[in-house]
Scaffold this active site. Sequence first.
Site, PDB file in Angstrom:
ATOM      1  N   LYS A  35       0.842  -1.208   0.000  1.00 21.24           N
ATOM      2  CA  LYS A  35       0.000   0.000   0.000  1.00 21.24           C
ATOM      3  C   LYS A  35       0.869   1.247   0.000  1.00 21.24           C
ATOM      4  O   LYS A  35       2.070   1.177   0.288  1.00 21.24           O
ATOM      5  CB  LYS A  35      -0.921  -0.033   1.226  1.00 21.24           C
ATOM      6  CG  LYS A  35      -0.182  -0.044   2.563  1.00 21.24           C
ATOM      7  CD  LYS A  35      -1.115  -0.402   3.728  1.00 21.24           C
ATOM      8  CE  LYS A  35      -0.364  -0.403   5.042  1.00 21.24           C
ATOM      9  NZ  LYS A  35      -1.190  -0.915   6.153  1.00 21.24           N
ATOM     10  N   ARG A 130     -11.086  -0.227  13.839  1.00 23.63           N
ATOM     11  CA  ARG A 130     -10.695   0.596  12.703  1.00 23.63           C
ATOM     12  C   ARG A 130     -11.415   0.114  11.451  1.00 23.63           C
ATOM     13  O   ARG A 130     -12.186   0.852  10.857  1.00 23.63           O
ATOM     14  CB  ARG A 130      -9.168   0.515  12.521  1.00 23.63           C
ATOM     15  CG  ARG A 130      -8.634   1.459  11.497  1.00 23.63           C
ATOM     16  CD  ARG A 130      -7.131   1.383  11.334  1.00 23.63           C
ATOM     17  NE  ARG A 130      -6.678   0.125  10.734  1.00 23.63           N
ATOM     18  CZ  ARG A 130      -5.435  -0.081  10.272  1.00 23.63           C
ATOM     19  NH1 ARG A 130      -4.527   0.878  10.367  1.00 23.63           N
ATOM     20  NH2 ARG A 130      -5.103  -1.241   9.746  1.00 23.63           N
ATOM     21  N   TYR A 244      16.661  29.957  10.022  1.00 26.72           N
ATOM     22  CA  TYR A 244      15.492  30.671  10.546  1.00 26.72           C
ATOM     23  C   TYR A 244      15.532  30.750  12.063  1.00 26.72           C
ATOM     24  O   TYR A 244      15.913  29.783  12.738  1.00 26.72           O
ATOM     25  CB  TYR A 244      14.203  29.954  10.128  1.00 26.72           C
ATOM     26  CG  TYR A 244      13.845  30.140   8.673  1.00 26.72           C
ATOM     27  CD1 TYR A 244      13.628  31.413   8.138  1.00 26.72           C
ATOM     28  CD2 TYR A 244      13.709  29.041   7.822  1.00 26.72           C
ATOM     29  CE1 TYR A 244      13.292  31.579   6.797  1.00 26.72           C
ATOM     30  CE2 TYR A 244      13.371  29.203   6.488  1.00 26.72           C
ATOM     31  CZ  TYR A 244      13.164  30.482   5.982  1.00 26.72           C
ATOM     32  OH  TYR A 244      12.828  30.649   4.657  1.00 26.72           O
ATOM     33  N   MET A 292      12.424  24.328   4.144  1.00 25.03           N
ATOM     34  CA  MET A 292      11.645  23.578   3.156  1.00 25.03           C
ATOM     35  C   MET A 292      12.527  22.773   2.208  1.00 25.03           C
ATOM     36  O   MET A 292      12.246  21.609   1.910  1.00 25.03           O
ATOM     37  CB  MET A 292      10.746  24.540   2.363  1.00 25.03           C
ATOM     38  CG  MET A 292       9.765  23.836   1.442  1.00 25.03           C
ATOM     39  SD  MET A 292       8.797  24.976   0.442  1.00 25.03           S
ATOM     40  CE  MET A 292       7.819  25.809   1.677  1.00 25.03           C
TER      41      MET A 292
END
Length: 350
Positions: A35, A130, A244, A292
Amino acid sequence: MSTGRLTIDLDAVAANWRTLDAKTASDVQTAAVVKADAYGLGVAKVGRALAAAGARRFFVAVAEEGAALRQALGPGPEISIFSGHMSGDTDMVHDLGLVPMLNSVEQMTRHFEALPGHPFGIQLDTGMNRLGMEPGEWSALRELCVAQGPRLIMSHLACADEPDHAMNQQQLSTFLEMTAEIEAPRSLSATGGILLGSQYHFDLTRPGIGLYGGLPYEEARPVVELNLPVVQTRSLAVGETVGYANSWVAERPSRIATVSGGYADGLSRQASNKAVMFYEDTPCPIVGRISMDLICVDITHIRETPKSLEILGKHQNIDDLANISKTIGYEVLTQLGTRYARYYARGREE
Ligand SMILES: *Cc1c(COP(=O)(O)O)cnc(C)c1O
């Protein structure tokens, strides 16, 4: 080219399938769970490698993934769908010969009405809450269902990666009760359940993560290597900052390499100022925030200027990076980004 280089060792995937297969008796079939694009590694290449290794049954999450896998494998291998038979799936299920694991009375009705005689399996809920039919629902449908000859009756363990967890035994008992006196083949275990021992194996196992080198299969051969190219290096004086929010400050004269790769490529910001990358065998700390597209790395102690640094490989596997990033190996793999240049390695058989 300034994108990372992701190497996927298909021989290691095949070897992991074979060693997991060898952990169960010869009359227990070992399927392969592919999957989410084979846990992010590419379902066509991985699926073909597994089929070549001997896998004959595959599981995916949704019908669309089954369609992609059928295209890669051709007719023959059995492809089953965990999410069952959803409205809109009927043509795909029929035309591509997919086998839905029916999860509810609604799915059962849909399947029997739309595709009478078409193969199906049943998923039972033994406590995870689930997917699958609950005991009450199942007892009402059981006879009707078994009369139609299900290909498989399965359930899924919630705590299989914790061998001592009481939930394992509890789900096993529930599964045995729910499937008593049924002749159809049964399946309870994914990777974790295989390692719990033979009473969890039934007729078929469904390993996923173990094939891809992840825990709880500690003996797995690692499958992925990820190298990020160095875009630039610079020297910093004491007191200068990186990235940052100035979250790292040079406490000594430092040399910093900026590598191509960041959270857009699935490298979590959680690893900022915590993880390391490797130059050959030498760890180099990630400094400052992961951004990023870029990561800054302290290479002050490296004599050369590296062309690239390794973030996943023999020194740091998916679970090591997952721990640092406060997640699990499954998530590290499935987040591996689309910008990497992907290389499928073969012929590294040990
Ligand atoms: C994902 C999944 C698997 C495979 O689990 P791993 O822990 O990756 O081995 C097996 N069965 C079901 C129902 C799943 O959702």
